[in-house]
Design a protein around this motif. Structure first.
Motif, PDB file in Angstrom:
ATOM      1  N   MET A  71       0.828  -1.216   0.000  1.00  0.00           N
ATOM      2  CA  MET A  71       0.000   0.000   0.000  1.00  0.00           C
ATOM      3  C   MET A  71       0.857   1.259   0.000  1.00  0.00           C
ATOM      4  O   MET A  71       0.535   2.240  -0.672  1.00  0.00           O
ATOM      5  CB  MET A  71      -0.937   0.007   1.211  1.00  0.00           C
ATOM      6  N   VAL A  72       1.951   1.255   0.741  1.00  0.00           N
ATOM      7  CA  VAL A  72       2.824   2.436   0.781  1.00  0.00           C
ATOM      8  C   VAL A  72       3.465   2.676  -0.585  1.00  0.00           C
ATOM      9  O   VAL A  72       3.468   3.805  -1.089  1.00  0.00           O
ATOM     10  CB  VAL A  72       3.889   2.292   1.888  1.00  0.00           C
ATOM     11  N   THR A  73       4.003   1.631  -1.210  1.00  0.00           N
ATOM     12  CA  THR A  73       4.632   1.821  -2.521  1.00  0.00           C
ATOM     13  C   THR A  73       3.601   2.226  -3.559  1.00  0.00           C
ATOM     14  O   THR A  73       3.861   3.088  -4.394  1.00  0.00           O
ATOM     15  CB  THR A  73       5.372   0.562  -2.994  1.00  0.00           C
ATOM     16  N   MET A  74       2.429   1.614  -3.501  1.00  0.00           N
ATOM     17  CA  MET A  74       1.378   1.953  -4.454  1.00  0.00           C
ATOM     18  C   MET A  74       0.888   3.392  -4.248  1.00  0.00           C
ATOM     19  O   MET A  74       0.680   4.133  -5.201  1.00  0.00           O
ATOM     20  CB  MET A  74       0.214   0.960  -4.308  1.00  0.00           C
ATOM     21  N   GLY A  75       0.721   3.796  -2.995  1.00  0.00           N
ATOM     22  CA  GLY A  75       0.293   5.164  -2.713  1.00  0.00           C
ATOM     23  C   GLY A  75       1.334   6.182  -3.138  1.00  0.00           C
ATOM     24  O   GLY A  75       1.010   7.214  -3.734  1.00  0.00           O
ATOM     25  N   ALA A  76       2.605   5.908  -2.850  1.00  0.00           N
ATOM     26  CA  ALA A  76       3.676   6.814  -3.270  1.00  0.00           C
ATOM     27  C   ALA A  76       3.743   6.898  -4.791  1.00  0.00           C
ATOM     28  O   ALA A  76       3.959   7.980  -5.358  1.00  0.00           O
ATOM     29  CB  ALA A  76       5.017   6.352  -2.696  1.00  0.00           C
ATOM     30  N   CYS A  77       3.526   5.773  -5.445  1.00  0.00           N
ATOM     31  CA  CYS A  77       3.502   5.741  -6.908  1.00  0.00           C
ATOM     32  C   CYS A  77       2.343   6.591  -7.435  1.00  0.00           C
ATOM     33  O   CYS A  77       2.521   7.400  -8.355  1.00  0.00           O
ATOM     34  CB  CYS A  77       3.381   4.304  -7.392  1.00  0.00           C
ATOM     35  N   ALA A  78       1.168   6.435  -6.848  1.00  0.00           N
ATOM     36  CA  ALA A  78      -0.003   7.193  -7.299  1.00  0.00           C
ATOM     37  C   ALA A  78       0.216   8.688  -7.122  1.00  0.00           C
ATOM     38  O   ALA A  78      -0.093   9.487  -8.023  1.00  0.00           O
ATOM     39  CB  ALA A  78      -1.245   6.743  -6.533  1.00  0.00           C
ATOM     40  N   PHE A  79       0.764   9.104  -5.976  1.00  0.00           N
ATOM     41  CA  PHE A  79       1.023  10.523  -5.758  1.00  0.00           C
ATOM     42  C   PHE A  79       2.080  11.051  -6.723  1.00  0.00           C
ATOM     43  O   PHE A  79       2.014  12.197  -7.167  1.00  0.00           O
ATOM     44  CB  PHE A  79       1.414  10.795  -4.306  1.00  0.00           C
ATOM     45  N   SER A  80       3.058  10.222  -7.061  1.00  0.00           N
ATOM     46  CA  SER A  80       4.068  10.637  -8.037  1.00  0.00           C
ATOM     47  C   SER A  80       3.449  10.809  -9.418  1.00  0.00           C
ATOM     48  O   SER A  80       3.775  11.759 -10.139  1.00  0.00           O
ATOM     49  CB  SER A  80       5.207   9.621  -8.092  1.00  0.00           C
TER      50      SER A  80
ATOM     51  N   ALA B 256      12.147   3.491   2.503  1.00  0.00           N
ATOM     52  CA  ALA B 256      12.762   3.087   1.235  1.00  0.00           C
ATOM     53  C   ALA B 256      11.709   2.576   0.261  1.00  0.00           C
ATOM     54  O   ALA B 256      11.800   2.815  -0.946  1.00  0.00           O
ATOM     55  CB  ALA B 256      13.838   2.021   1.473  1.00  0.00           C
ATOM     56  N   SER B 257      10.689   1.886   0.772  1.00  0.00           N
ATOM     57  CA  SER B 257       9.640   1.384  -0.123  1.00  0.00           C
ATOM     58  C   SER B 257       8.829   2.528  -0.721  1.00  0.00           C
ATOM     59  O   SER B 257       8.353   2.431  -1.851  1.00  0.00           O
ATOM     60  CB  SER B 257       8.741   0.376   0.589  1.00  0.00           C
ATOM     61  N   ALA B 258       8.675   3.622   0.017  1.00  0.00           N
ATOM     62  CA  ALA B 258       8.015   4.800  -0.553  1.00  0.00           C
ATOM     63  C   ALA B 258       8.857   5.366  -1.695  1.00  0.00           C
ATOM     64  O   ALA B 258       8.319   5.799  -2.719  1.00  0.00           O
ATOM     65  CB  ALA B 258       7.787   5.859   0.519  1.00  0.00           C
ATOM     66  N   ALA B 259      10.170   5.331  -1.530  1.00  0.00           N
ATOM     67  CA  ALA B 259      11.056   5.777  -2.609  1.00  0.00           C
ATOM     68  C   ALA B 259      10.921   4.868  -3.822  1.00  0.00           C
ATOM     69  O   ALA B 259      10.928   5.337  -4.966  1.00  0.00           O
ATOM     70  CB  ALA B 259      12.504   5.808  -2.124  1.00  0.00           C
TER      71      ALA B 259
END
Length: 191
Positions: free
Chosen positions: A43-52, A101-104
């Motif tokens: 969820m964190v990586t997907m959310g960070a991806c969506a915001f990017s 790091a996963s958010a990155a």
């Protein structure tokens, strides 16, 4: 704002890739018994991806990193919630750092930098796995204990790295009158 279906599909694929890469990191944390696992990291990586993706689509030009900088701050708050401090020490630092790091990873995927995201995922996973390997931990941990509370004197090297050795020192635990602890004797590392 109208976006062509082909572009939406390509951007949706970025979300899937981000979730998979985050899931890999979460799998390692879950396997070691931490509360933040596959679901949290995906969820964190997907959310960070969506915001990017949103920041890249909405804010074209030099101002497109505003939302991305908010992601970094938000992940800091999530990480702070994972870190626990107790009598035995601080727990959750590695999980919080891995979440960061996963958010990155998610942001890299969101901006289309798949190869860098894959490299970051692999390196983070290797670091997590190496920490858990018993022979590696035995080599690393006594070195730090020896450096902090070592016996003898002078400077020695271990693996080419200098370590200062201090004479044995009396170690006293953090104490509170209700705990009833007295001083602990002189400590030397096990060789």
């Amino acid at each position: 704002m109208d976006i062509e279906p082909q572009l939406q599909l390509a951007l949706g694929l970025r979300l899937v890739v981000a979730a998979l890469l985050g899931g890999v990191l979460g799998l390692e944390r879950e396997r070691r018994g931490h509360a933040a696992g596959v679901g949290t990291f995906a969820m964190v990586t997907m959310g960070a991806c969506a915001f990017s993706i949103i920041s890249d689509l909405v804010f074209r030009g030099p101002d497109n990193t505003r939302i991305a900088s908010g992601v970094v701050e938000g992940i800091g708050f999530l990480g702070a919630g994972i870190i626990l401090r107790g009598r035995a020490g601080v727990h959750g630092l590695t999980t919080a750092a891995t979440l960061w790091a996963s958010a990155a990873v998610g942001m890299l995927v969101g901006f289309g930098l798949y190869f860098l995201a894959l490299i970051l995922t692999v390196v983070a996973f290797v670091v997590l796995v190496i920490r858990a390997v018993d022979p590696v931990a035995r080599v690393i941990l006594p070195t730090h204990a020896d450096w902090l509370v070592g016996g003898g004197g002078g400077i020695r090297t271990h693996g080419g790295l200098p370590h200062t050795r201090f004479p044995s020192v009396p170690i006293r635990p953090l104490s509170h009158p209700s705990w009833g602890h007295g001083p602990v004797g002189s400590v030397r590392p096990v060789r």
